[in-house]
Design an enzyme around this catalytic site. Structure first.
Site, PDB file in Angstrom:
ATOM      1  CB  CYS A   2      -0.867   0.038   1.246  1.00 42.13           C
ATOM      2  SG  CYS A   2      -1.793  -1.460   1.516  1.00 42.13           S
ATOM      3  NE  ARG A  27       4.437   1.422  -1.523  1.00 43.95           N
ATOM      4  CZ  ARG A  27       5.403   1.537  -0.624  1.00 43.95           C
ATOM      5  NH1 ARG A  27       6.408   2.312  -0.866  1.00 43.95           N
ATOM      6  NH2 ARG A  27       5.353   0.888   0.509  1.00 43.95           N
ATOM      7  CD1 TRP A  76      -1.453  -5.043  -4.132  1.00 46.56           C
ATOM      8  CD2 TRP A  76      -1.183  -6.382  -2.358  1.00 46.56           C
ATOM      9  NE1 TRP A  76      -1.045  -6.263  -4.589  1.00 46.56           N
ATOM     10  CE2 TRP A  76      -0.876  -7.113  -3.531  1.00 46.56           C
ATOM     11  CE3 TRP A  76      -1.096  -7.033  -1.129  1.00 46.56           C
ATOM     12  CZ2 TRP A  76      -0.482  -8.440  -3.505  1.00 46.56           C
ATOM     13  CZ3 TRP A  76      -0.706  -8.357  -1.111  1.00 46.56           C
ATOM     14  CH2 TRP A  76      -0.399  -9.044  -2.283  1.00 46.56           C
ATOM     15  CG  ASN A 102       0.726   1.600   3.926  1.00 43.02           C
ATOM     16  OD1 ASN A 102      -0.409   1.737   3.489  1.00 43.02           O
ATOM     17  ND2 ASN A 102       1.798   2.096   3.324  1.00 43.02           N
ATOM     18  N   GLY A 103      -0.012  -1.863   6.694  1.00 42.82           N
ATOM     19  CA  GLY A 103       0.369  -2.854   7.701  1.00 42.82           C
ATOM     20  C   GLY A 103      -0.841  -3.680   8.105  1.00 42.82           C
ATOM     21  CD  GLU A 484      16.130 -12.646 -11.126  1.00 44.88           C
ATOM     22  OE1 GLU A 484      15.703 -13.308 -10.173  1.00 44.88           O
ATOM     23  OE2 GLU A 484      15.737 -11.485 -11.374  1.00 44.88           O
ATOM     24  CE  LYS A 488      12.669 -10.084 -12.956  1.00 51.55           C
ATOM     25  NZ  LYS A 488      13.461 -10.215 -11.764  1.00 51.55           N
ATOM     26  CD  GLU A 491       8.993 -10.961 -11.419  1.00 57.38           C
ATOM     27  OE1 GLU A 491       8.439 -10.586 -10.388  1.00 57.38           O
ATOM     28  OE2 GLU A 491      10.225 -10.915 -11.575  1.00 57.38           O
ATOM     29  CG  HIS A 507      18.093 -37.462 -11.043  1.00 55.69           C
ATOM     30  ND1 HIS A 507      18.525 -38.754 -10.838  1.00 55.69           N
ATOM     31  CD2 HIS A 507      19.218 -36.721 -11.205  1.00 55.69           C
ATOM     32  CE1 HIS A 507      19.846 -38.789 -10.846  1.00 55.69           C
ATOM     33  NE2 HIS A 507      20.287 -37.561 -11.076  1.00 55.69           N
ATOM     34  CE  LYS A 607      10.683  -2.501  -7.228  1.00 52.71           C
ATOM     35  NZ  LYS A 607      11.380  -3.506  -8.054  1.00 52.71           N
TER      36      LYS A 607
HETATM   37  C1  F6R Z   1      11.112 -10.250  -8.624  1.00 51.72           C
HETATM   38  C2  F6R Z   1      11.142  -9.402  -7.449  1.00 51.72           C
HETATM   39  C3  F6R Z   1      10.885 -10.027  -6.115  1.00 51.72           C
HETATM   40  C4  F6R Z   1      11.789  -9.385  -5.046  1.00 51.72           C
HETATM   41  C5  F6R Z   1      11.382  -9.903  -3.656  1.00 51.72           C
HETATM   42  C6  F6R Z   1      12.264  -9.322  -2.570  1.00 51.72           C
HETATM   43  O1  F6R Z   1      11.342  -9.527  -9.783  1.00 51.72           O
HETATM   44  O2  F6R Z   1      11.329  -8.216  -7.536  1.00 51.72           O
HETATM   45  O3  F6R Z   1      11.073 -11.408  -6.143  1.00 51.72           O
HETATM   46  O4  F6R Z   1      13.120  -9.669  -5.331  1.00 51.72           O
HETATM   47  O5  F6R Z   1      10.049  -9.574  -3.390  1.00 51.72           O
HETATM   48  O6  F6R Z   1      12.171  -7.936  -2.538  1.00 51.72           O
HETATM   49  P1  F6R Z   1      13.262  -7.055  -1.838  1.00 51.72           P
HETATM   50  O7  F6R Z   1      14.539  -7.240  -2.580  1.00 51.72           O
HETATM   51  O8  F6R Z   1      12.738  -5.648  -1.940  1.00 51.72           O
HETATM   52  O9  F6R Z   1      13.366  -7.522  -0.420  1.00 51.72           O
END
Ligand code: F6R
Length: 612
Positions: A2, A27, A76, A102-103, A484, A488, A491, A507, A607
Site C-alpha cells: 500500500c 507498488r 493492496w 499500511n500494515g 532468475e 522474470k 512474473e 531424475h 513492488k
Molecule cells: C522479482 C522481485 C521479487 C523481489 C522480492 C524481494 O522480480 O522483484 O522477487 O526480489 O520480493 O524484494 P526485496 O529485494 O525488496 O526484499
C-alpha cells in the site's frame, strides 16, 4: 505494497495527493482514496476500487475537494475484498476522523468486538477501520487529538504506518509508525508524509525517516516528532539527491525496459567508488578483519530475486573464502529454528529494505546474537536501519515491479563482499583476485555491449511468445542464473516456467520435454561447458527447441548443436551471471510485450511486500 501520502500547506491538497499517489502506483494496488479537510472543518472522503484514474475522474483531478490538508492511500487488499468500502481512508462513525493505514492490526477482531459492544457501527471488513473508530472513541473521552492517538497506539498490536486527520483540528496531520515504512517531508510552508520518497520528491528533497514507536504532528509551520513515551525527538534529516526524472520513464515504453538499460550506469555507481588501487575497499562497511575471521557461520537471507542473488553469492563466497555459506529463504528461515549465534554473520539482501519476511528473519537472527550485514537499495529503509552494517547498492529508484537493476547491483556488491572477505581471510588466490577486480571495472562496459544486441532477443521473443511452458537449465552459477531468468519470465509474461539444475533433468523432469518444448540452455560457466553441452544434446534428442546462452569464446562450439545462440562477453567466472542475466531480462520483457501484459505492474504482485 500500500502507498501513503499526506499534505499540509497552503495549496489545494487533493491534486497534490493524487499526483503523489500516481508515483506510488508502481507498488501495486487495487483501490485508492483521498480525504481532505474542508474550510468548513468537514472531512471529505472519496475512494474507489481500481486504477487511480477512476478516483481522479471522480473528483475531477481534485477540483471537487476544497481544502489544504489531506491524506491519500493506495490499497493492496489483505483484510477484506478490494472494493470501494474497504478502500482507505476510513472515516469514524461520527465523521470526526479519517485514517490511512499500511500494515496489519493483529488484534483488530478483539477491538472491533469491543467497539461494537459500545454501539459503534463498522462499514468495512478491514482491520484498518478499527483505528478510525477507536480514535473517535478515545477522543470522545479525552477531547485531545494527540492524546487519543497515544491511547490508540497503546491499544493496537501489529504493524502500522498511519496518517490521521481530525475535523476538530483542521491544521494538522498526525502520523505514527511501527514496522511499516513512513517518512516525513519538510517543505517551505508545507509538510508531507509518505510511505516512499517518490511520492513527494517533486515538492521536497529534505526528509526524515520515522522510527518504530514515533508519532509526528505535521502543520504548515513544521513537524514535531515524539517517541513512544511522548518525549520530543530531534530527527536527522536526509537530502535526497536523485533526480525526479529517475522516477519517470524518460522516453522508454516501460519502467522495466528503462531500468534494464540503466544497469551499466547503476553498476558503475555500485562498483567504481569501491575499487581503489586494484583492491575492493568498502568505506561504508564497519566489519573489521578480526570480526570477519571470527565468524563461524555465514547465512545469506532474502526473498525472490534477492534470494537468487544470494544463491549466486553462496557459490562465490564459498569459493573465495573457503567457508561454508547457507542461503535461506527469509520466509522459511524465521521458522526453522536456525542455528545462529553471536559467531554468525547474516547477510540480508533486499532492494526495498521493507520486505516483511526479510525483516522478520533479520530480527530473528539479531535476537539470537548474529551480526547483520545488509545489502539494500532504498536508503534509510527499515532493514538498513536495523542492521549492524549496511552496504547500499546505489541502483537508484526501481519502479517496475520486476527487479532488474537492483538485482544486478546486489550481485556486484555481493561479489565484492566475497572478494573483500576472501582477502581478509587470506583465502583467495592473488591472480584470481586481480582478474576479478580488473573485470569488475570492465563490467559496466561489457554490459553495454550485451544491451546493444537487444534486437536479436526481441526477434527471438517474437517467435516464441506463444509457448505454454518454458524450461531454463544450467549448472552451478548458470543454475542460479536460470532461476532468475525463469522468475522474470513467469512474473511478467504469466508463462509457466521452471528452472532446473541440468544434472537433475534425468531424475524426473526430462519426461516433460517433448517436440517443440522451449528450453533455454545456459552454458556461460566455462568450467562446466562440456557438461552443459551434453544436457543440450539430451533435450534436443527429445525434440526440444533450444535457445542457448554462452560466452563469445564458446559460441562456435555451441553453434554446432544449437541454431539460436546468444552470447555475452567473456569475463571472470564469478561475474558471468551479471552479464548473463541481461538477455534473460530482455527475453522476459519482449515475450511479455508480445503477449500484451501489464509489464510494469504484473497481476497479483506488488513492488514491496510488507505482509507475510
Ligand atoms: C522479482 C522481485 C521479487 C523481489 C522480492 C524481494 O522480480 O522483484 O522477487 O526480489 O520480493 O524484494 P526485496 O529485494 O525488496 O526484499
Amino acid at each position: 505494497m500500500c502507498g501513503i501520502v499526506g499534505f499540509v500547506g497552503r495549496q489545494e491538497a487533493a491534486p497534490i495527493l493524487l499526483d503523489g499517489l500516481s508515483r506510488l502506483e508502481y507498488r501495486g494496488y487495487d483501490s485508492a482514496g483521498v480525504a481532505v479537510v474542508s474550510p468548513r472543518r468537514e472531512i471529505q472522503i472519496k475512494k474507489s476500487k481500481g486504477r487511480l484514474q477512476v478516483l481522479s475522474d471522480l473528483i475531477h483531478g481534485g477540483k471537487d475537494m476544497e481544502g489544504t490538508i489531506g491524506i491519500g492511500h493506495t490499497r493492496w487488499a489483505t483484510h477484506g475484498a478490494p472494493n470501494d468500502v474497504n478502500a482507505h481512508p476510513h472515516m469514524s462513525e461520527g465523521g470526526k476522523f479519517a485514517v490511512i493505514h499500511n500494515g496489519i492490526i493483529e488484534n483488530y477482531v478483539e477491538i472491533k468486538e469491543f467497539l461494537i459492544k459500545q454501539g459503534v457501527h463498522f462499514k468495512s471488513e478491514t482491520d484498518s477501520e478499527v483505528v478510525a473508530q477507536l480514535l473517535e472513541f478515545y477522543y470522545n473521552e479525552c477531547h485531545d487529538f494527540f492524546e487519543a492517538v497515544g491511547r490508540v497506539l497503546r491499544r493496537i498490536e501489529g504493524a502500522y504506518a498511519l496518517g490521521m486527520l481530525c475535523a476538530d483540528c483542521p491544521d494538522r496531520i498526525i502520523a505514527a509508525r511501527k514496522d511499516a515504512p513512513l517518512l516525513l517531508g519538510y517543505g517551505d510552508g508545507e509538510n508531507f508524509i509518505a510511505s516512499d520518497v517518490t511520492a513527494i520528491i517533486k515538492h521536497t528533497r529534505e526528509v526524515a525517516y520515522m522510527e518504530d514507536g514515533e508519532v509526528a504532528i505535521l502543520t504548515t509551520d513544521g513537524i514535531e516528532v515524539f517517541d513512544a513515551l511522548q518525549q520530543p525527538v530531534k530527527k536527522e534529516r536526509h537530502h535526497i539527491d536523485w533526480e525526479v526524472s529517475a522516477a519517470e520513464k524518460g522516453g522508454y515504453p516501460h519502467f522495466m525496459l528503462k531500468e534494464i538499460f540503466e544497469q551499466p550506469e547503476a553498476l558503475r555507481r555500485a562498483i567504481s567508488p569501491r575499487l581503489k588501487g586494484g583492491k575492493v575497499v568498502f568505506d561504508d562497511m564497519k566489519l573489521t578483519v578480526e570480526q570477519i575471521k571470527a565468524f563461524q557461520r555465514i547465512f545469506i537471507v532474502a526473498c525472490g530475486s534477492s534470494y537468487h542473488v544470494g544463491m549466486l553469492g553462496k557459490y562465490t563466497l564459498e569459493h573465495l573464502t573457503r567457508r561454508s555459506v547457507e542461503v535461506a529463504l527469509a520466509s522459511e528461515f524465521r521458522y526453522c529454528d536456525p542455528i545462529v549465534d553471536m559467531n554468525t554473520l547474516v547477510i540480508v539482501i533486499s532492494q526495498s529494505g521493507e520486505t516483511l519476511d526479510t525483516m522478520a528473519a533479520l530480527r530473528e537472527a539479531k535476537a539470537r546474537g548474529a551480526y547483520i550485514l545488509s545489502i539494500v537499495n532504498v536508503v534509510g529503509s527499515s532493514i538498513a536501519r536495523e542492521s549492524d552494517d549496511v552496504i547500499y547498492t546505489w541502483a537508484g529508484p526501481e519502479i517496475a515491479v520486476a527487479t532488474t537493476k537492483a538485482y544486478s547491483t546486489q550481485l556486484a556488491v555481493l561479489d565484492m563482499v566475497a572478494l573483500a572477505f576472501g582477502e581478509a581471510l587470506g583465502a583467495v588466490d592473488a591472480k584470481e583476485y586481480e582478474e576479478a577486480v580488473t573485470e569488475l571495472e570492465k563490467l559496466p562496459g561489457k554490459m553495454e555491449t550485451v544491451l546493444e544486441h537487444c534486437e536479436d532477443i526481441q526477434m527471438f521473443a517474437a517467435q516464441h511468445f506463444n509457448h505454454n511452458s518454458i524450461f531454463f537449465i544450467g549448472r552451478n552459477l548458470d543454475y542460479a542464473l536460470g532461476l532468475e531468468g525463469s522468475l522474470k519470465l513467469k512474473e511478467i509474461s504469466y508463462i509457466h516456467s521452471e528452472a532446473y539444475a541440468s544434472g537433475e533433468l534425468k531424475h524426473g523432469t526430462i519426461s516433460l520435454i517433448e517436440e517443440g518444448t522451449l528450453v533455454v540452455a545456459l552454458g556461460t560457466y566455462g568450467a562446466l561447458f562440456d557438461k552443459a553441452m551434453s544436457n543440450v544434446v539430451e533435450v534436443k534428442a527429445r525434440g526440444a527447441d533450444v535457445l542457448a546462452l554462452t560466452t563469445e569464446s564458446h559460441r562456435d562450439e555451441m553453434a554446432k548443436t544449437v541454431s539460436t545462440v546468444l552470447t555475452i562477453p567473456d569475463t571472470a567466472p564469478m561475474l558471468l551471471p551479471s552479464l548473463g542475466v541481461v538477455p534473460l531480462q530482455l527475453f522476459a520483457y519482449y515475450v511479455a510485450l508480445q503477449r500484451g501484459c501489464d509489464i510494469d505492474k504484473p497481476r497479483n504482485l506488488a513492488k514491496s511486500v510488507t505482509v507475510e
